[in-house]
Design an enzyme around this catalytic site. Structure first.
Site, PDB file in Angstrom:
ATOM      1  N   TRP A  87       0.263   1.841   1.883  1.00  0.00           N
ATOM      2  CA  TRP A  87       0.955   2.726   1.200  1.00  0.00           C
ATOM      3  C   TRP A  87       0.436   4.346   1.067  1.00  0.00           C
ATOM      4  O   TRP A  87       1.281   5.380   0.994  1.00  0.00           O
ATOM      5  CB  TRP A  87       1.093   2.303  -0.435  1.00  0.00           C
ATOM      6  CG  TRP A  87       2.109   1.151  -0.281  1.00  0.00           C
ATOM      7  CD1 TRP A  87       1.725  -0.284  -0.413  1.00  0.00           C
ATOM      8  CD2 TRP A  87       3.355   0.941   0.158  1.00  0.00           C
ATOM      9  NE1 TRP A  87       2.575  -1.162  -0.479  1.00  0.00           N
ATOM     10  CE2 TRP A  87       3.768  -0.632   0.102  1.00  0.00           C
ATOM     11  CE3 TRP A  87       4.273   1.607   0.671  1.00  0.00           C
ATOM     12  CZ2 TRP A  87       4.984  -1.272   0.556  1.00  0.00           C
ATOM     13  CZ3 TRP A  87       5.669   1.204   0.935  1.00  0.00           C
ATOM     14  CH2 TRP A  87       5.950  -0.197   0.736  1.00  0.00           C
ATOM     15  N   ASP A  90       0.012   6.536  -7.151  1.00  0.00           N
ATOM     16  CA  ASP A  90       0.883   5.637  -6.968  1.00  0.00           C
ATOM     17  C   ASP A  90       0.380   4.537  -7.681  1.00  0.00           C
ATOM     18  O   ASP A  90      -0.420   3.742  -7.283  1.00  0.00           O
ATOM     19  CB  ASP A  90       1.233   5.221  -5.719  1.00  0.00           C
ATOM     20  CG  ASP A  90       2.198   4.271  -5.109  1.00  0.00           C
ATOM     21  OD1 ASP A  90       2.973   3.632  -6.093  1.00  0.00           O
ATOM     22  OD2 ASP A  90       2.564   3.948  -3.962  1.00  0.00           O
ATOM     23  N   LYS A  96       7.814  -4.378  -9.343  1.00  0.00           N
ATOM     24  CA  LYS A  96       6.567  -4.989  -8.996  1.00  0.00           C
ATOM     25  C   LYS A  96       6.124  -5.609 -10.545  1.00  0.00           C
ATOM     26  O   LYS A  96       6.045  -6.722 -10.704  1.00  0.00           O
ATOM     27  CB  LYS A  96       5.322  -4.014  -8.607  1.00  0.00           C
ATOM     28  CG  LYS A  96       5.707  -3.408  -7.226  1.00  0.00           C
ATOM     29  CD  LYS A  96       5.588  -4.460  -6.096  1.00  0.00           C
ATOM     30  CE  LYS A  96       6.269  -3.769  -4.598  1.00  0.00           C
ATOM     31  NZ  LYS A  96       5.821  -2.483  -4.211  1.00  0.00           N
TER      32      LYS A  96
HETATM   33  C1  LIG Z   1       6.202  -1.694  -3.246  1.00  0.00           C
HETATM   34  C2  LIG Z   1       5.488  -0.396  -2.947  1.00  0.00           C
HETATM   35  C3  LIG Z   1       5.552   1.107  -2.565  1.00  0.00           C
HETATM   36  C4  LIG Z   1       7.004   1.081  -2.093  1.00  0.00           C
HETATM   37  O1  LIG Z   1       8.071   1.008  -3.078  1.00  0.00           O
HETATM   38  P1  LIG Z   1       9.694   1.277  -3.055  1.00  0.00           P
HETATM   39  O2  LIG Z   1      10.017   1.206  -4.410  1.00  0.00           O
HETATM   40  O3  LIG Z   1      10.114   0.239  -2.265  1.00  0.00           O
HETATM   41  O4  LIG Z   1       9.802   2.617  -2.437  1.00  0.00           O
HETATM   42  C5  LIG Z   1       5.068   2.000  -2.786  1.00  0.00           C
HETATM   43  N1  LIG Z   1       3.569   2.313  -3.246  1.00  0.00           N
HETATM   44  C6  LIG Z   1       3.147   0.735  -3.679  1.00  0.00           C
HETATM   45  C7  LIG Z   1       1.823   0.831  -4.004  1.00  0.00           C
HETATM   46  C8  LIG Z   1       3.765  -0.513  -3.522  1.00  0.00           C
HETATM   47  O5  LIG Z   1       3.417  -1.610  -3.985  1.00  0.00           O
END
Ligand SMILES: *Cc1c(COP(=O)(O)O)cnc(C)c1O
Length: 362
Positions: free
Chosen positions: A101, A171, A195
């Site tokens: 990511w 993030d 998540k």
């Molecule tokens: C799942 C995830 C993403 C992508 O998320 P989307 O909402 O599908 O764009 C980005 N960063 C992390 C750490 C993730 O777990």
């Protein structure tokens, strides 16, 4: 009706009381005579719901007043573009690459400016967070980016890195609200909700207000400018109303369950139970990640033999333990054990692994 234990990395398990309440309110929310899905986002009822969701997030995370809370769409992936578009002034940012990511985020930011990668965990297959010598952070970097919990590899920062006092853009998609954090140490936090917070479709952005700008390049689309959301309290255009409504219920549930200190206690207990078992197992192992960097939320593990992995996944599924297959780039298994996963789910998983070790097959 039968519900399974859902170990998916995302969209992921939601608290059952939240789903029940939403089911009860599906046809009529309060005395509004309509479902939240059918309601005007300009109605007083929805506005109240949106403000309560924000207030609960602020209370839970203890978000200081000089931070804006914004509700966006486009997932965490759109934030990989919005963060550089909005925060690059010098056109430079440093990205700590610790997994897929953060790599994606760095690649996307490279479309908008000059990206430097002070550390890249790739040479260690992202099994550890590499040491950072903060001297290498560029003096004119606008911010330093981190992905605090790499969902795919199950590798998490044990503490925020020292970054020469630079603004941190983080993030937190797969670890937001899993434990208390000090929001004031970040400049920008973003997280896709699917998540640990709710359904897919809404992205939470927590942004220090001095970073909201009037002087963005005129090419930046209105909907990709944080200021648009801030000035209009996330109601410039139609927000993902139903996703926000469910997030609001999850946040309320988190508060009622004891808030983030209690979530941390539970999450640590769950992770400890699982890692402990894996460390002692004759067959399974979690040493795919260096133990100092083990994620509380995503636990990858292997048997060391792909055929046994497949046989285990089959047995697990027949025991109501779903979505344990590891990410396609890593293989093996992965148990995502977010806030809503009860400890009974971990106990059931361990019991199934024990029986598999003893030779049970289907
Ligand atoms: C799942 C995830 C993403 C992508 O998320 P989307 O909402 O599908 O764009 C980005 N960063 C992390 C750490 C993730 O777990």
């Amino acid at each position: 009706m039968s519900r399974i234990y859902n170990f998916s990395a995302g969209p992921a398990i939601l608290p059952e009381p939240v789903l029940r309440e939403a089911a009860d309110e599906m046809l009529e929310y309060g005395d509004s005579s309509v479902s939240v899905m059918e309601m005007s986002h300009r109605s007083a009822t929805f506005e109240t719901l949106l403000r309560a969701c924000e207030a609960d997030l602020r209370a839970l995370m203890d978000i200081p007043d000089n931070y804006a809370v914004l509700f966006l769409q486009g997932g965490a992936s759109l934030q990989f573009a919005m963060a550089p578009m909005n925060l690059m002034r010098n056109g430079k940012a440093d990205y700590l690459v610790t997994g897929s990511w953060s790599k994606k985020a760095a690649d996307e930011a490279g479309r908008f400016g000059d990206v430097f990668i002070p550390v890249d965990g790739k040479s260690q297959q992202y099994t550890a967070i590499p040491d950072l010598d903060e001297a290498v952070i560029r003096d004119d970097a606008d911010y330093v980016f981190i992905c605090e919990n790499e969902t795919i590899y199950g590798c998490q920062y044990p503490a925020l890195p020292r970054v020469k006092g630079k603004d941190i853009v983080a993030d937190l998609s797969s670890c937001i609200c899993s434990e208390p954090i000090d929001v004031s140490r970040y400049a920008l936090i973003f997280a896709g909700a699917q998540k640990n917070l709710g359904p897919a479709g809404v992205t939470i952005v927590i942004l220090r207000k001095d970073l909201i700008r009037d002087d963005l390049h005129s090419d930046v689309p209105t909907l990709l400018n944080y200021k648009t959301y801030h000035d209009n309290q996330s109601l410039y255009n139609t927000p993902p109303a139903y996703a926000i409504y469910i997030c609001g219920k999850v946040l309320r549930w988190l508060r009622e369950e004891g808030g983030l200190p209690e979530m941390q206690r539970r999450n640590q207990a769950k992770a400890e139970l699982l890692y402990d078992y894996l460390d002692k197992s004759r067959l399974f192992s979690a040493t795919v990640v260096n133990p100092s960097f083990r994620s509380l939320m995503n636990v990858p593990f292997v048997s060391g033999n792909p055929d046994l992995d497949t046989a285990f996944l089959k047995l697990a599924k027949s025991n109501g333990l779903h979505e344990l297959k590891g990410h396609r780039s890593v293989g093996g298994m992965r148990a995502s054990i977010y806030n809503a996963m009860p400890i009974e789910g971990i106990e059931a998983l361990i019991s199934c692994m024990r029986r598999f070790e003893d030779g049970e097959r289907i």
